[in-house]
Design a protein around this motif. Structure first.
Motif, PDB file in Angstrom:
ATOM      1  N   GLY A  97     110.889  45.726 -29.918  1.00  0.00           N
ATOM      2  CA  GLY A  97     111.045  46.401 -31.196  1.00  0.00           C
ATOM      3  C   GLY A  97     110.488  47.813 -31.213  1.00  0.00           C
ATOM      4  O   GLY A  97     110.461  48.454 -32.263  1.00  0.00           O
ATOM      5  N   THR A  98     110.028  48.313 -30.050  1.00  0.00           N
ATOM      6  CA  THR A  98     109.475  49.667 -29.999  1.00  0.00           C
ATOM      7  C   THR A  98     110.562  50.721 -29.783  1.00  0.00           C
ATOM      8  O   THR A  98     110.278  51.910 -29.914  1.00  0.00           O
ATOM      9  CB  THR A  98     108.435  49.765 -28.874  1.00  0.00           C
ATOM     10  N   LEU A  99     111.766  50.304 -29.434  1.00  0.00           N
ATOM     11  CA  LEU A  99     112.892  51.236 -29.310  1.00  0.00           C
ATOM     12  C   LEU A  99     113.551  51.332 -30.684  1.00  0.00           C
ATOM     13  O   LEU A  99     114.129  50.363 -31.175  1.00  0.00           O
ATOM     14  CB  LEU A  99     113.887  50.729 -28.265  1.00  0.00           C
ATOM     15  N   ARG A 100     113.468  52.509 -31.320  1.00  0.00           N
ATOM     16  CA  ARG A 100     113.884  52.632 -32.709  1.00  0.00           C
ATOM     17  C   ARG A 100     114.847  53.790 -32.912  1.00  0.00           C
ATOM     18  O   ARG A 100     115.051  54.605 -32.027  1.00  0.00           O
ATOM     19  CB  ARG A 100     112.651  52.813 -33.613  1.00  0.00           C
ATOM     20  N   GLY A 101     115.387  53.835 -34.137  1.00  0.00           N
ATOM     21  CA  GLY A 101     116.223  54.956 -34.547  1.00  0.00           C
ATOM     22  C   GLY A 101     117.486  55.110 -33.724  1.00  0.00           C
ATOM     23  O   GLY A 101     118.141  54.142 -33.316  1.00  0.00           O
ATOM     24  N   GLY A 102     117.814  56.377 -33.445  1.00  0.00           N
ATOM     25  CA  GLY A 102     119.033  56.675 -32.700  1.00  0.00           C
ATOM     26  C   GLY A 102     119.030  56.105 -31.303  1.00  0.00           C
ATOM     27  O   GLY A 102     120.079  55.684 -30.797  1.00  0.00           O
ATOM     28  N   SER A 119     111.744  47.474 -24.244  1.00  0.00           N
ATOM     29  CA  SER A 119     111.405  48.143 -25.500  1.00  0.00           C
ATOM     30  C   SER A 119     112.281  47.644 -26.643  1.00  0.00           C
ATOM     31  O   SER A 119     111.824  47.480 -27.778  1.00  0.00           O
ATOM     32  CB  SER A 119     111.550  49.659 -25.348  1.00  0.00           C
ATOM     33  N   HIS A 120     113.559  47.397 -26.350  1.00  0.00           N
ATOM     34  CA  HIS A 120     114.465  46.875 -27.369  1.00  0.00           C
ATOM     35  C   HIS A 120     114.016  45.489 -27.818  1.00  0.00           C
ATOM     36  O   HIS A 120     113.997  45.190 -29.023  1.00  0.00           O
ATOM     37  CB  HIS A 120     115.890  46.823 -26.819  1.00  0.00           C
ATOM     38  N   ALA A 121     113.629  44.631 -26.884  1.00  0.00           N
ATOM     39  CA  ALA A 121     113.190  43.276 -27.232  1.00  0.00           C
ATOM     40  C   ALA A 121     111.870  43.299 -27.996  1.00  0.00           C
ATOM     41  O   ALA A 121     111.656  42.497 -28.908  1.00  0.00           O
ATOM     42  CB  ALA A 121     113.063  42.423 -25.975  1.00  0.00           C
ATOM     43  N   ARG A 155     120.092  52.490 -31.501  1.00  0.00           N
ATOM     44  CA  ARG A 155     121.523  52.359 -31.785  1.00  0.00           C
ATOM     45  C   ARG A 155     122.359  52.705 -30.563  1.00  0.00           C
ATOM     46  O   ARG A 155     123.360  52.034 -30.280  1.00  0.00           O
ATOM     47  CB  ARG A 155     121.899  53.245 -32.972  1.00  0.00           C
ATOM     48  N   ARG A 156     121.959  53.734 -29.807  1.00  0.00           N
ATOM     49  CA  ARG A 156     122.700  54.097 -28.598  1.00  0.00           C
ATOM     50  C   ARG A 156     122.613  52.992 -27.550  1.00  0.00           C
ATOM     51  O   ARG A 156     123.600  52.669 -26.880  1.00  0.00           O
ATOM     52  CB  ARG A 156     122.176  55.420 -28.036  1.00  0.00           C
ATOM     53  N   PHE A 157     121.410  52.417 -27.394  1.00  0.00           N
ATOM     54  CA  PHE A 157     121.242  51.336 -26.416  1.00  0.00           C
ATOM     55  C   PHE A 157     122.120  50.138 -26.781  1.00  0.00           C
ATOM     56  O   PHE A 157     122.773  49.542 -25.916  1.00  0.00           O
ATOM     57  CB  PHE A 157     119.781  50.920 -26.346  1.00  0.00           C
ATOM     58  N   GLU A 158     122.164  49.784 -28.068  1.00  0.00           N
ATOM     59  CA  GLU A 158     122.981  48.641 -28.487  1.00  0.00           C
ATOM     60  C   GLU A 158     124.470  48.931 -28.302  1.00  0.00           C
ATOM     61  O   GLU A 158     125.238  48.026 -27.961  1.00  0.00           O
ATOM     62  CB  GLU A 158     122.666  48.305 -29.940  1.00  0.00           C
ATOM     63  N   ALA A 159     124.873  50.187 -28.523  1.00  0.00           N
ATOM     64  CA  ALA A 159     126.278  50.548 -28.320  1.00  0.00           C
ATOM     65  C   ALA A 159     126.647  50.428 -26.842  1.00  0.00           C
ATOM     66  O   ALA A 159     127.717  49.919 -26.492  1.00  0.00           O
ATOM     67  CB  ALA A 159     126.537  51.971 -28.831  1.00  0.00           C
ATOM     68  N   ALA A 203     119.286  43.083 -21.741  1.00  0.00           N
ATOM     69  CA  ALA A 203     118.753  42.961 -23.103  1.00  0.00           C
ATOM     70  C   ALA A 203     118.546  41.502 -23.484  1.00  0.00           C
ATOM     71  O   ALA A 203     117.496  41.121 -24.018  1.00  0.00           O
ATOM     72  CB  ALA A 203     119.694  43.650 -24.102  1.00  0.00           C
ATOM     73  N   VAL A 204     119.540  40.659 -23.185  1.00  0.00           N
ATOM     74  CA  VAL A 204     119.424  39.240 -23.527  1.00  0.00           C
ATOM     75  C   VAL A 204     118.329  38.573 -22.710  1.00  0.00           C
ATOM     76  O   VAL A 204     117.578  37.726 -23.200  1.00  0.00           O
ATOM     77  CB  VAL A 204     120.781  38.540 -23.314  1.00  0.00           C
ATOM     78  N   ALA A 205     118.204  38.969 -21.427  1.00  0.00           N
ATOM     79  CA  ALA A 205     117.173  38.377 -20.573  1.00  0.00           C
ATOM     80  C   ALA A 205     115.778  38.687 -21.098  1.00  0.00           C
ATOM     81  O   ALA A 205     114.900  37.813 -21.136  1.00  0.00           O
ATOM     82  CB  ALA A 205     117.332  38.898 -19.145  1.00  0.00           C
ATOM     83  N   TRP A 206     115.546  39.917 -21.528  1.00  0.00           N
ATOM     84  CA  TRP A 206     114.224  40.269 -22.057  1.00  0.00           C
ATOM     85  C   TRP A 206     113.956  39.580 -23.387  1.00  0.00           C
ATOM     86  O   TRP A 206     112.828  39.166 -23.672  1.00  0.00           O
ATOM     87  CB  TRP A 206     114.115  41.789 -22.207  1.00  0.00           C
TER      88      TRP A 206
END
Length: 260
Positions: A20-25, A16-18, A28-32, A44-47
């Motif tokens: 772009g469907t993972l949004r908002g808070g 979802s992060h790759a 940000r939590r996933f990236e943290a 994340a990098v693999a996807w």
């Protein structure tokens, strides 16, 4: 919650992060978490790499001209309905007494009640659903035929910046390496990939070319016993087989087993 201990959830969040469907808070939590946990960062990098490769293979598709006509019609209809609503509100205000006992409530925007507008929105939604369905089916087919990535490593430089993505496909016995940073070795130097098995000397997995992405043969038994990988800077052509590394370690990272 430790996302890395829930492989299915981790794959869904990374995909979802790759996409772009993972949004908002949630994004940000996933990236943290990805900055703190190598397993999450590797997923994340693999996807991102997997979807980037698919987009390169996918032929570009131009929208049908009718789509743009429909969008312009919807915009014009919205503007017209909003103008009508403003005129009605202005006329109602002008006919009100100077000090009304009960001030009239503003009329709801006419375009919100327009049947034609909502029909257009429904049509646009149906079109978007059809497009997403077609893309999803194509993506599912590509994922079904994609390599079975079982091991992933994100090799970082001394500043902890991701510099190389390494994945292992046990089905085909291949290591795939993709450069992520801007490092380029000199003409008289070569990069060499090393396995770092516990309790024994590093073992060479091959000399890297200058391509942005390349493949190296590897055996599953060798990879399973390796907790980490490293890349050193060596003389051109790398060190001879059986010889230890002579150059500095440029990139290093843990090799993580993924649950498919």
């Amino acid at each position: 919650m430790n996302i890395a201990s829930h492989p299915e959830l981790l794959e869904l969040l990374a995909a979802s992060h790759a996409l772009g469907t993972l949004r908002g808070g949630a994004r940000r939590r996933f990236e943290a978490i990805a900055r703190e946990q190598p397993a999450v960062r590797a997923a994340a990098v693999a996807w991102q790499a997997r979807l980037a490769g698919m987009s390169e293979l996918q032929a570009p598709v131009s929208p049908d001209p009718a789509v743009w006509i429909r969008i312009r019609n919807l915009i014009e209809a919205e503007k017209e309905q909003a103008a009508i609503a403003r005129r009605r509100l202005q006329a109602a205000t002008e006919t009100q007494p100077a000090h009304p006992a009960h001030p009239a409530q503003p009329a709801a925007a006419g375009w919100l009640r327009s049947l034609g507008f909502w029909r257009g929105v429904a049509g646009a939604g149906a079109l978007a659903t059809a497009v997403l369905l077609a893309v999803g089916l194509d993506l599912r087919q590509q994922l079904r035929t994609a390599p079975a990535v079982q091991y992933v490593a994100v090799l970082q430089d001394q500043q902890a910046a991701a510099s190389m993505l390494v994945t292992f496909d046990p089905k085909n016995g291949q290591l795939t390496l993709q450069r992520l940073g801007g490092f380029r070795e000199g003409d008289d130097k070569s990069l060499q990939l090393w396995a770092l098995p516990p309790g024994s000397a590093p073992r060479s997995l091959g000399v890297l070319g200058r391509e942005a992405a390349l493949k190296l043969p590897a055996q599953s038994d060798e990879i399973r016993a390796v907790p980490a990988l490293a890349v050193t800077l060596e003389p051109k052509g790398g060190v001879p087989p059986g010889q230890p590394a002579t150059g500095p370690i440029l990139f290093k990272g843990p090799l993580i087993e993924k649950v498919l």
